[in-house]
Scaffold this motif. Structure first.
Motif, PDB file in Angstrom:
ATOM      1  N   UNK A   1       0.862  -1.032  -0.033  1.00 46.63           N
ATOM      2  CA  UNK A   1      -0.168   0.048  -0.023  1.00 46.63           C
ATOM      3  C   UNK A   1       0.773   1.092   0.151  1.00 46.63           C
ATOM      4  N   UNK A   2       2.028   1.060   0.592  1.00 42.26           N
ATOM      5  CA  UNK A   2       2.929   2.434   0.664  1.00 42.26           C
ATOM      6  C   UNK A   2       3.836   2.354  -0.601  1.00 42.26           C
ATOM      7  N   UNK A   3       3.678   1.657  -1.540  1.00 44.72           N
ATOM      8  CA  UNK A   3       4.238   1.832  -2.829  1.00 44.72           C
ATOM      9  C   UNK A   3       5.447   0.990  -2.747  1.00 44.72           C
ATOM     10  N   UNK A   4       5.734   0.392  -1.820  1.00 45.48           N
ATOM     11  CA  UNK A   4       7.190  -0.177  -1.717  1.00 45.48           C
ATOM     12  C   UNK A   4       6.960  -1.815  -2.024  1.00 45.48           C
ATOM     13  N   UNK A   5       7.894  -2.831  -2.218  1.00 43.48           N
ATOM     14  CA  UNK A   5       7.617  -4.248  -2.182  1.00 43.48           C
ATOM     15  C   UNK A   5       8.144  -4.895  -1.107  1.00 43.48           C
ATOM     16  N   UNK A   6       7.544  -6.126  -0.822  1.00 40.19           N
ATOM     17  CA  UNK A   6       7.580  -6.834   0.238  1.00 40.19           C
ATOM     18  C   UNK A   6       8.983  -7.011   0.997  1.00 40.19           C
ATOM     19  N   UNK A   7       9.507  -6.575   2.258  1.00 35.04           N
ATOM     20  CA  UNK A   7      10.750  -6.783   2.556  1.00 35.04           C
ATOM     21  C   UNK A   7      11.168  -8.223   2.775  1.00 35.04           C
ATOM     22  N   UNK A   8      12.262  -8.746   2.430  1.00 40.19           N
ATOM     23  CA  UNK A   8      12.715 -10.008   2.579  1.00 40.19           C
ATOM     24  C   UNK A   8      13.829 -10.215   3.565  1.00 40.19           C
ATOM     25  N   UNK A   9      14.298  -9.218   3.770  1.00 35.48           N
ATOM     26  CA  UNK A   9      15.494  -9.502   4.860  1.00 35.48           C
ATOM     27  C   UNK A   9      15.647  -7.958   5.816  1.00 35.48           C
ATOM     28  N   UNK A  10      16.488  -7.984   6.713  1.00 34.17           N
ATOM     29  CA  UNK A  10      16.722  -6.752   7.643  1.00 34.17           C
ATOM     30  C   UNK A  10      17.573  -6.029   6.850  1.00 34.17           C
ATOM     31  N   UNK A  11      18.434  -6.579   6.036  1.00 36.75           N
ATOM     32  CA  UNK A  11      19.175  -5.741   5.096  1.00 36.75           C
ATOM     33  C   UNK A  11      18.588  -5.047   4.195  1.00 36.75           C
ATOM     34  N   UNK A  12      17.614  -5.693   3.608  1.00 37.95           N
ATOM     35  CA  UNK A  12      16.643  -5.088   2.529  1.00 37.95           C
ATOM     36  C   UNK A  12      16.018  -3.795   2.993  1.00 37.95           C
TER      37      UNK A  12
ATOM     38  N   UNK B   1      16.897  -2.029   5.876  1.00 40.56           N
ATOM     39  CA  UNK B   1      17.655  -0.919   6.242  1.00 40.56           C
ATOM     40  C   UNK B   1      18.037  -0.284   4.706  1.00 40.56           C
ATOM     41  N   UNK B   2      18.495  -1.088   3.644  1.00 45.15           N
ATOM     42  CA  UNK B   2      18.574  -0.169   2.314  1.00 45.15           C
ATOM     43  C   UNK B   2      17.352   0.860   2.194  1.00 45.15           C
ATOM     44  N   UNK B   3      16.134   0.161   2.279  1.00 47.44           N
ATOM     45  CA  UNK B   3      15.036   0.939   1.863  1.00 47.44           C
ATOM     46  C   UNK B   3      14.796   2.089   2.589  1.00 47.44           C
ATOM     47  N   UNK B   4      15.004   2.097   4.048  1.00 49.08           N
ATOM     48  CA  UNK B   4      15.046   3.237   4.780  1.00 49.08           C
ATOM     49  C   UNK B   4      15.959   4.205   4.331  1.00 49.08           C
ATOM     50  N   UNK B   5      17.353   3.779   4.283  1.00 47.49           N
ATOM     51  CA  UNK B   5      18.358   4.695   3.754  1.00 47.49           C
ATOM     52  C   UNK B   5      17.951   5.362   2.409  1.00 47.49           C
ATOM     53  N   UNK B   6      17.525   4.658   1.350  1.00 47.04           N
ATOM     54  CA  UNK B   6      17.045   5.461   0.210  1.00 47.04           C
ATOM     55  C   UNK B   6      16.249   6.305   0.429  1.00 47.04           C
ATOM     56  N   UNK B   7      15.076   6.009   1.341  1.00 52.10           N
ATOM     57  CA  UNK B   7      13.974   6.798   1.494  1.00 52.10           C
ATOM     58  C   UNK B   7      14.283   8.187   2.435  1.00 52.10           C
ATOM     59  N   UNK B   8      15.280   7.981   3.229  1.00 49.90           N
ATOM     60  CA  UNK B   8      16.024   9.061   3.969  1.00 49.90           C
ATOM     61  C   UNK B   8      16.692   9.964   3.138  1.00 49.90           C
ATOM     62  N   UNK B   9      17.394   9.403   2.104  1.00 52.43           N
ATOM     63  CA  UNK B   9      17.930   9.908   0.957  1.00 52.43           C
ATOM     64  C   UNK B   9      17.059  11.056   0.132  1.00 52.43           C
TER      65      UNK B   9
END
Length: 392
Positions: free
Chosen positions: A33-44, A46-54
């Motif tokens: 619903x938020x436009x993202x794809x299902x997270x498959x791992x903690x690392x993914x 974290x990358x998603x959060x960093x990308x959105x913060x950027x």
């Protein structure tokens, strides 16, 4: 065939890109619903959060630079007349290059005095309103009185008599003003109207306290009886305000010069209750360049009286002036959106209206939605079936 220009060429490209974007969005059936794809791992994650913060950092950087431009621009604004709509008819500031050249209260004190006595019925109401009967509305006022509003105002109810002491105090204030009224040396008809209001108020308050009951019908009989006198007071307040403001604006125009005055901005600060058809705005507009009144006379609504009206006015005016130029440069392909940035319209308003099935005419991809797609996005409140419970 019309010759393509910069605006039409860019607009065509923007429309094509927007259509493609909406097609891709509709085809994506696996997105959250938020436009993202299902997270498959903690690392993914974290990358998603960093990308959105950027991504957020882009807006943070924009706002920092925007604030810097606004602050610097404030020092170059002028000529500007700022009006703080206060109890004495307005405090006026003449500003040039961000510096206050003059501060003037141009309105004769008759303005304040006439309004003061005219406020007598409102003063009585303010004390006694919580003890109204929320179940009674005079028939003549029923079409215009909101029952829910009345119930909220009448929070003490008709059996409460806590209003008696403050009403006695207010009555003493009115009586003192009446005894010394002649010494104020008011115009004759204004003095007569003030005397009538004060005398009627004295009698009404005495009778109300004697009954130990405040009812809407008796109050409306009192307020109706003094209304013609209140109109006389309103006339005098208006007369001296027009004269004082007119004299000041004429003098300031001569001081500034016609060439600079033609580009004059006027910012009038007032509360919501006096925001539309503000008396100062009505008078001032007659002294401005009539071709620019629509864009250069700014009625600025404030939540409360500004502690520093000059700072508030210049800050808002800087936003307006800088956005006037930014609008044409940033939205060069869509004049409708450019005009929205220049004015009070939120840039997303046309898109939201379109998606809710309203009259929005946004030039972006929302306009390309089919009727069926738009209906899916319409506010569910208006499409609730009778069996669906309302939110509380």
């Amino acid at each position: 065939m019309p010759i393509p220009n910069r605006r039409t060429v860019l607009a065509a490209g923007a429309a094509t890109a927007a259509t493609a974007a909406f097609t891709n969005l509709a085809a994506s059936g696996t997105a959250n619903a938020d436009g993202g794809t299902p997270d498959t791992s903690t690392a993914e994650a974290a990358r998603k959060k960093a990308a959105r913060d950027n991504i957020r950092a882009v807006d943070t950087g924009m706002r920092t630079n925007y604030d810097t431009l606004r602050g610097n621009l404030s020092k170059h604004l002028g000529p500007v007349v700022i009006v703080n709509n206060d109890m004495v008819g307005g405090t006026y500031y003449l500003v040039n290059n961000g510096t206050v050249l003059e501060t003037v209260k141009p309105v004769d004190e008759v303005f304040e005095l006439a309004k003061s006595i005219a406020h007598t019925p409102l003063g009585i109401y303010s004390i006694c309103a919580p003890s109204l009967d929320p179940n009674y509305i005079p028939p003549a006022q029923a079409p215009y009185t909101d029952a829910h509003d009345l119930a909220m105002v009448a929070f003490n109810g008709p059996k409460d008599t806590s209003w008696i002491t403050p009403l006695q105090t207010f009555s003493a204030t009115l009586d003192t003003a009446r005894k010394t009224l002649a010494d104020a040396k008011l115009p004759a008809d204004l003095q007569d109207s003030c005397a009538f209001i004060l005398d009627k108020a004295h009698d009404y308050i005495a009778a109300t306290i004697s009954r130990r009951e405040f009812d809407m019908k008796a109050f409306e009989d009192f307020s109706g009886s003094v209304y013609p006198s209140i109109r006389t007071n309103m006339y005098w307040s208006s007369k001296v305000q027009i004269q004082g403001v007119s004299d000041l604006m004429t003098r300031w125009r001569q001081k500034v010069g016609d060439a600079a005055w033609s580009g004059l901005y006027v910012v009038v600060l007032s509360l919501w209750t006096t925001y539309e058809l503000n008396q100062n705005s009505i008078i001032i507009k007659n002294f401005m360049n009539q071709d620019k009144v629509g864009s250069h006379l700014i009625d600025l609504m404030t939540a409360q009286s500004a502690a520093d009206p000059v700072a508030v006015a210049l800050d808002n005016l800087a936003r307006i002036v800088m956005d006037n130029i930014a609008a044409e440069m940033v939205f060069s392909t869509d004049q409708t959106t450019a005009d929205a940035l220049k004015g009070r319209q939120d840039l997303l308003s046309t898109e939201i209206l379109q998606l809710l099935g309203g009259a929005g005419t946004g030039a972006s991809g929302a306009a390309a939605l089919t009727k069926g797609q738009a209906n899916q996005l319409v506010c569910p409140f208006h499409n609730r079936s009778a069996a669906t419970p309302a939110l509380v």
